[in-house]
Structures are given as C-alpha cells and as structure tokens.
Design an enzyme around this catalytic site. Sequence first.
Site, mmCIF file in Angstrom:
data_model
loop_
_atom_site.group_PDB
_atom_site.id
_atom_site.type_symbol
_atom_site.label_atom_id
_atom_site.label_comp_id
_atom_site.label_asym_id
_atom_site.label_seq_id
_atom_site.Cartn_x
_atom_site.Cartn_y
_atom_site.Cartn_z
ATOM 1 C CG HIS A 70 -11.098 0.528 10.145
ATOM 2 N ND1 HIS A 70 -11.716 -0.810 10.297
ATOM 3 C CD2 HIS A 70 -11.654 1.507 10.672
ATOM 4 C CE1 HIS A 70 -12.962 -0.119 10.770
ATOM 5 N NE2 HIS A 70 -12.875 0.868 11.022
ATOM 6 C CG ASP A 130 -3.512 -5.458 6.133
ATOM 7 O OD1 ASP A 130 -4.302 -4.358 6.308
ATOM 8 O OD2 ASP A 130 -3.672 -6.219 5.246
HETATM 9 P P1 ADQ Z 1 -8.577 -3.286 3.714
HETATM 10 O O1 ADQ Z 1 -6.953 -2.787 3.454
HETATM 11 O O2 ADQ Z 1 -9.466 -2.930 2.360
HETATM 12 O O3 ADQ Z 1 -9.100 -2.699 4.833
HETATM 13 P P2 ADQ Z 1 -8.838 -6.311 4.439
HETATM 14 O O4 ADQ Z 1 -9.117 -6.286 5.891
HETATM 15 O O5 ADQ Z 1 -7.921 -7.218 3.677
HETATM 16 O O6 ADQ Z 1 -8.361 -4.894 3.659
HETATM 17 O O7 ADQ Z 1 -10.310 -6.532 3.567
HETATM 18 C C1 ADQ Z 1 -11.519 -5.996 3.828
HETATM 19 C C2 ADQ Z 1 -12.478 -6.499 3.107
HETATM 20 O O8 ADQ Z 1 -12.509 -6.250 1.528
HETATM 21 C C3 ADQ Z 1 -12.752 -7.799 3.124
HETATM 22 O O9 ADQ Z 1 -14.084 -8.276 3.597
HETATM 23 C C4 ADQ Z 1 -12.178 -8.500 2.034
HETATM 24 O O10 ADQ Z 1 -13.009 -9.811 1.501
HETATM 25 C C5 ADQ Z 1 -12.694 -7.700 1.080
HETATM 26 N N1 ADQ Z 1 -11.820 -7.691 -0.085
HETATM 27 C C6 ADQ Z 1 -10.341 -7.509 -0.256
HETATM 28 N N2 ADQ Z 1 -9.752 -7.730 -1.058
HETATM 29 C C7 ADQ Z 1 -10.950 -8.073 -2.036
HETATM 30 C C8 ADQ Z 1 -10.671 -8.343 -3.633
HETATM 31 N N3 ADQ Z 1 -9.825 -8.659 -4.265
HETATM 32 N N4 ADQ Z 1 -12.086 -8.711 -3.991
HETATM 33 C C9 ADQ Z 1 -13.243 -8.653 -3.351
HETATM 34 N N5 ADQ Z 1 -13.165 -8.392 -1.840
HETATM 35 C C10 ADQ Z 1 -11.970 -8.165 -1.399
HETATM 36 C C11 ADQ Z 1 -8.521 -1.995 5.868
HETATM 37 C C12 ADQ Z 1 -7.449 -2.188 6.639
HETATM 38 C C13 ADQ Z 1 -7.414 -3.768 7.051
HETATM 39 C C14 ADQ Z 1 -8.471 -4.036 8.023
HETATM 40 C C15 ADQ Z 1 -9.887 -3.632 7.576
HETATM 41 C C16 ADQ Z 1 -10.892 -3.543 8.512
HETATM 42 O O11 ADQ Z 1 -6.442 -2.040 5.671
HETATM 43 O O12 ADQ Z 1 -6.181 -3.816 7.682
HETATM 44 O O13 ADQ Z 1 -8.782 -5.557 8.168
HETATM 45 O O14 ADQ Z 1 -10.023 -2.359 6.970
HETATM 46 O O15 ADQ Z 1 -10.949 -2.991 9.581
#
Ligand code: ADQ
Length: 453
Positions: free
Chosen positions: A157, A351
């Site tokens: 991921h 990311d």
């Molecule tokens: P994350 O680093 O956690 O995930 P991201 O893809 O931005 O980052 O978010 C994943 C989920 O968490 C989204 O559905 C988002 O809405 C939710 N989220 C993020 N910040 C939040 C907040 N402040 N409050 C509530 N919900 C929040 C990892 C990788 C990413 C990749 C994902 C999926 O780091 O690059 O996109 O996995 O593969």
Amino acid sequence: MARLVIVSNRVPVPRPRERPQAGGLAVALKEALATREALWFGWSGQTGPRTGGEPTIVTIGQTTFATIDLSAEDYRLYYTGFSNGMLWPLLHYRMGLAEFRREEWEGYRRVNAAFAQALVPLLREDDTIWVHDFHLFPLAAALRAAGARQRIGFFLHVPFPPLPLFRALPQCNILLRELAACDLVGTQTETDAANLREGLRSAGFDVPVRAFPIGIDAEEFAREAERAVRGPEARRLAGSLGGRALILGVDRLDYSKGLPQRLRGFAALLRRFPEHRGRVTLLQVAPVSRGDVGQYRALRRELDELAGRINGEHGDIDWVPVRWMTRAVPRATLAGFHRLARVGLVTPMRDGMNLVAKEFVAAQDEADPGVLVLSCFAGAADELKGAILVNPHDPDEIAEGLNAALVMPASERRARWTADIAVLRRNSAAAWAEGFLAALAEHAAEPARAGGW
Ligand code: ADQ
C-alpha cells in the site's frame, strides 16, 4: 468461487451494535467480500501474555474474522519498532528517520512466522491468499515453510523506493527473497512496480510485479457527502466561515504527509497573495497516530507551534487563519467538509496512493466543484490529472497552487473535476480488488510457478 483469504496486520472485526468500520482496507475490499466467502486473518489489536495461540474466530455473513494477540514485547519489536520505526520511513524515502535494531528485525520475522503457524491450520486447499502491506513482507515465505501451497498474492500500500535507498536495510535481500515466495506482487504505481521489480531482480528473483492503483467507491462517497453537508457539523462549519473560502486538509498525523511544509505553504499564500487575507480559512484535521513513536510526538509539537505562530502573525480580531484539530472526526462528517471546501490541500512528501485526494474529488458538487491541490509525490497524482500538482518541499509552490485554485473560474473547475471523476468511477475500489485477483489467478496458473516456491 474459491474462498478468499485476506491477511493484514490489523483486522477490522465489526463490533456488535456499531456501524461497520469505515476507512482503510475494509472499504476497499467491501465488494470483493460481498461476492464471495472469505477469511480475514491478522492481529487483534490487543496485546496478551504471548504472541499467537488459538485464533479468536468471529463469523459475520460470508466473512470469518480470525485474530491472534501479540505479546507486549512483540508489539514493541514487530509493530512499533521494525514496521513503524524502520520500514515506514525507509519505504517513504526518509532514510534519515529510519532506526534499525537487530532485535526488532528478529521480532518482525518471529511475528510473521507466528502468523503463518496460526493461519495454516485454517486454510483450505483451493483458497486464494492475499497478503497486505509492509508489516507482512516475509509472510508468503513463512506460509510456504509451514506447508501452504495455495496461490499467494501480495499488495504493497505504500511506496517502494529505488534500490540504492532500499539497500540501507541490512537484511534487504532476505526480505526480497521472502517476498518472492508470492505468485504476484502488486504496487500502487508504475514507479513503485519498477523499483520493486529491480530490487527483486537484483536479489535473483523474477516474480511478476504490477501496478494496481487502489480506488474508492466514488458514488457511495458522493452520497455520503451530500447527506453530511446537510448535517449539523457541516452546517456549523459553514456558518462559522462567514462566507470565507475553506481550504481543507485531512490526514493522519504522520511525517509522510508533509504537514509542516503545508502550513508554511499556507503562510506563504497569505504573505505573497495578500488579497486572500481575511478571505480564506485553512482547516487541518490530523488525529494523532502512532503516538508511542517519539518522532510523532515531536511532529505534533512542531505543528502546534507553527499553527500558533501563523495565527499570531496573520490573524485578526475576527479571523483565525488556521484551524488546527488533532481530534478525530468521523469519516462521514469529513465527507461533508470536503463538499464545503473550495480547495482540497493534499501535499504528502511521499504517499503510496492517498485516498483523501480521491475522496475530496468524489465529494464535490458537480455544478460548483472545488479544486484539488495535490503533491506530485502522491500515487494519486498519476491518475488525477485535473488536480493542480505541486512539489510539497516548496512552500512557495504550494502558495502559488493555492492561489491558482482560489481564483480559478467555475468553467475550468468543472472541466478539471469532470476529467478526474471519470477516472475515479472507472478505477473503483471494486475494480482494483477484482483486477488484482484476476491477475493473481492468471499468474498462479502459469506452469513455471504452479509447483510453488
Ligand atoms: P494512509 O496513510 O492511512 O493509508 P490515506 O490513503 O490518505 O492514508 O487514507 C486512508 C483512509 O483513511 C481514507 O479513507 C481516509 O479518509 C482515512 N483518513 C485519513 N485521514 C483521516 C482523518 N483525519 N480522519 C478520518 N479518516 C481519515 C495507506 C497508504 C496510502 C494508501 C492507503 C490505501 O499510506 O498511500 O492510499 O494505505 O492503500
């Protein structure tokens, strides 16, 4: 249809009388799980007297959740130590933040072996196993060593860095060899796939590595946003803005997300484009994650100070430029905030994908959409060509991107949004999961790999 076995570090076991957990892998896999029988295996999120043992089993509909505990010692070594303290920074190109300790590496491999030992007795012959993310690089090899002959796919991921950087990890070749026990490896972008392929080849392995950019359910998120924007929190936020344009940032509090640089970019906007003073508000939501890692505590202090300084310098008696929240806000509420925002500001230093960027686009009102200002180092930048791309290292470039977004005419906003929403609808979460599983079935059927590892 053969059973699907998902393995991930954490397992989102639904709790009785609670809404199903939102966000993360559970949302991405929703449709894949709705259409077939599945087993989801991993860590319970609890620490106990020892790692492993009999898994706790909960079955809901067609999905069985099986979890094991970690000992407090293994939690420290495998999770906080090697996964979050070494692999996370290394894979995000932040070698200077990576801390390697031999005992943590050993704990990491021990937990992967314990996962395999606990999972193998639950497997059926024709299962398809899909392993997720960097916590579990060695799992396929551990499963093979414990006797598993099923097809195994792995999806990363997060990004995978160029080989000279990855070589900073003392045991990089062992990790690559163990990953090579899979039948197929998936990454978010072509760049990650090329880097990982090169790594595997340099270690003497030729496993197929392909990019499968993860998607969202854009229609569902749009419905959520339309509902939430009429809800009490969104109305409260809208009322408090007093007609000012909202710039919205939503992240986990993590150094990969470029938050200090983002705040400096916003300060540069107020300095260099004074016409926006008093007319915009930045709301940054970033709940604390991994609070037990020292670097995360330091990041929080830095952001507290920066937000305070910007407000002190630029604020007015009736205007607070930065609203800074480390409290968690439910994802459904955030969907409404996205819809209210004139600009979505997503500027990670690196990311894998960044689903917030996609959610921002999905949440927009098609008649009057907001604009996404996106880091060129987020995986999502490969797909979202309608976004204004910025280099997150340069606060001036962020400021220029913000200014361009704030003054953009409605016709251009609609054209950019229309291009991006079409991509999101096509590359949905369901298409991602089915695409990966179809490719896995194909690769595993190849005679060269059919004999296993
Ligand atoms: P994350 O680093 O956690 O995930 P991201 O893809 O931005 O980052 O978010 C994943 C989920 O968490 C989204 O559905 C988002 O809405 C939710 N989220 C993020 N910040 C939040 C907040 N402040 N409050 C509530 N919900 C929040 C990892 C990788 C990413 C990749 C994902 C999926 O780091 O690059 O996109 O996995 O593969």
